[in-house]
Design an enzyme around this catalytic site. Sequence first.
Site, PDB file in Angstrom:
ATOM      1  N   ASP A 110       0.825  -1.216   0.000  1.00 34.10           N
ATOM      2  CA  ASP A 110       0.000   0.000   0.000  1.00 34.10           C
ATOM      3  C   ASP A 110       0.861   1.270   0.000  1.00 34.10           C
ATOM      4  OD1 ASP A 110      -2.375   1.417   0.032  1.00 34.10           O
ATOM      5  OD2 ASP A 110      -2.550   1.388   2.215  1.00 34.10           O
TER       6      ASP A 110
ATOM      7  N   ASN B 131     -11.051  -2.511  -4.967  1.00 31.06           N
ATOM      8  CA  ASN B 131     -10.325  -1.597  -5.859  1.00 31.06           C
ATOM      9  C   ASN B 131     -11.041  -1.379  -7.201  1.00 31.06           C
ATOM     10  OD1 ASN B 131      -7.043  -2.709  -4.706  1.00 31.06           O
ATOM     11  ND2 ASN B 131      -8.211  -0.926  -4.071  1.00 31.06           N
TER      12      ASN B 131
HETATM   13  C1  IPE Z   1      -5.481  -2.662  -0.108  1.00 28.91           C
HETATM   14  O1  IPE Z   1      -5.091  -1.343  -0.284  1.00 28.91           O
HETATM   15  C2  IPE Z   1      -5.439  -3.407  -1.413  1.00 28.91           C
HETATM   16  C3  IPE Z   1      -4.119  -3.595  -2.012  1.00 28.91           C
HETATM   17  C4  IPE Z   1      -2.987  -3.229  -1.514  1.00 28.91           C
HETATM   18  C5  IPE Z   1      -4.127  -4.250  -3.290  1.00 28.91           C
HETATM   19  P1  IPE Z   1      -6.168  -0.168  -0.400  1.00 28.91           P
HETATM   20  O2  IPE Z   1      -5.408   1.087  -0.525  1.00 28.91           O
HETATM   21  O3  IPE Z   1      -7.153  -0.468  -1.457  1.00 28.91           O
HETATM   22  O4  IPE Z   1      -6.883  -0.265   1.016  1.00 28.91           O
HETATM   23  P2  IPE Z   1      -7.892   0.742   1.722  1.00 28.91           P
HETATM   24  O5  IPE Z   1      -9.096   0.838   0.843  1.00 28.91           O
HETATM   25  O6  IPE Z   1      -7.206   2.047   1.881  1.00 28.91           O
HETATM   26  O7  IPE Z   1      -8.184   0.110   3.038  1.00 28.91           O
HETATM   27  C1  IPE Z   2      -1.648   0.333  -3.342  1.00 29.14           C
HETATM   28  O1  IPE Z   2      -1.427   1.710  -3.329  1.00 29.14           O
HETATM   29  C2  IPE Z   2      -1.974  -0.184  -4.725  1.00 29.14           C
HETATM   30  C3  IPE Z   2      -3.352  -0.687  -4.865  1.00 29.14           C
HETATM   31  C4  IPE Z   2      -4.256  -0.677  -3.950  1.00 29.14           C
HETATM   32  C5  IPE Z   2      -3.692  -1.237  -6.156  1.00 29.14           C
HETATM   33  P1  IPE Z   2      -2.605   2.746  -3.307  1.00 29.14           P
HETATM   34  O2  IPE Z   2      -3.009   3.036  -4.695  1.00 29.14           O
HETATM   35  O3  IPE Z   2      -3.699   2.286  -2.414  1.00 29.14           O
HETATM   36  O4  IPE Z   2      -1.902   4.017  -2.673  1.00 29.14           O
HETATM   37  P2  IPE Z   2      -2.484   4.989  -1.565  1.00 29.14           P
HETATM   38  O5  IPE Z   2      -2.918   4.143  -0.416  1.00 29.14           O
HETATM   39  O6  IPE Z   2      -3.615   5.725  -2.172  1.00 29.14           O
HETATM   40  O7  IPE Z   2      -1.339   5.895  -1.215  1.00 29.14           O
HETATM   41 MG    MG Z   3      -4.073   2.468  -0.457  1.00 30.38          MG
END
Ligand code: IPE
Ligand code: IPE
Ligand code: MG
Length: 250
Positions: free
Chosen positions: A22, A70
Site C-alpha cells: 500500500d 479496488n
Molecule cells: C489494499 O489497499 C489493497 C491492495 C494493496 C491491493 P487499499 O489502498 O485499497 O486499502 P484501503 O481501501 O485504503 O483500506
Molecule cells: C496500493 O497503493 C496499490 C493498490 C491498492 C492497487 P494505493 O493506490 O492504495 O496508494 P495509496 O494508499 O492511495 O497511497
Molecule cells: Mg491504499
Amino acid sequence: MQSIKDQLNLEQLPKHVAIIMDGNGRWAKSRGEARTFGHRNAIKAVRDVVNACNEIHIPFLTLYTFSSENWKRPDDEVSTLMSLISETLLLEAEEIFSKGLRMHVIGDIDKLPELVRTQMLHLVDITKDNTRGNLILALSYGSQNEILNAVKQISTKVKNGELTENEITEKVFEEHLYTKEFPPVDLLIRTSGEVRISNFLLWQIAYAELQFLDILWPDFGREDLFRCIYNFQNKERRFGKTSEQLNENL
Ligand code: IPE
Ligand code: IPE
Ligand code: MG
C-alpha cells in the site's frame, strides 16, 4: 557491521509471508505526480521482495495486488493498473519461470480483463511443476467473498448428502478456500502506515504476526523485508500457551 540478512536464523524462517502493498498513490502525490506514477514505481519493490524471498527461500509469498474493492476506483486508474499487471506478467514471466517459482492466483479472476486473466492462467500453467517457491498474486481478491463462497459450497455438499454437519471441521472449511494448498500466513506486512487489513486473508491470518510499516510501497526493498523477518524471529509465538510451557518443550 553484520548485515540484517546475516542476522537471520535461516532455520526459523516464516513459511508464508503475505504483503499488503500500500501507498503508491501517496508516494506519487508527494512528488507532485499522478497516482498511476506510483503504481509504475511499485514494480521494482515487487521484484525486490520476490528476489529477497527467493534468496533466503521463503516457500510461500502472497502479494495483495488488487482487491475486490479496488474495482471502485476511477476507471482510468483501474485500466492503468490492469495494463501494468499485464505488462509486468509478460516481462517477468521468464524470470519467474527460471527462478523455479510456481505462480498462483487467488481472487475472483472472472472479473479481470480477458488478456490479464489469460496471461495469469498461462503463467500458472507453465510454472506448475516448479518447486523452489510459490508466488501467489491476490487479484480481484476479497476475503469476505472467499469465506462466503466456502460456506455456499459446503452447504450445497450438506444438502446433497456429501458431507454431514459434524464433518465440517476447520480443515474441511479450509479446503474450500482459494488458499487450500497453502499453509497459514506466518507474517503479514502492510506498508504505508495504515493499520488495517482491508479484506485480506481474514481466515488465514488468524495467528499471523502483523507488521505495519511507515514506508510507502515504492520505497520498500530487500533490506526492509529482511528487517521484518528479523523482527518476526524475535517474537514468541505462543499459540495460546504460556511462555513457560513453550520453554519446557525446548
Ligand atoms: C489494499 O489497499 C489493497 C491492495 C494493496 C491491493 P487499499 O489502498 O485499497 O486499502 P484501503 O481501501 O485504503 O483500506
Ligand atoms: C496500493 O497503493 C496499490 C493498490 C491498492 C492497487 P494505493 O493506490 O492504495 O496508494 P495509496 O494508499 O492511495 O497511497
Ligand atoms: Mg491504499
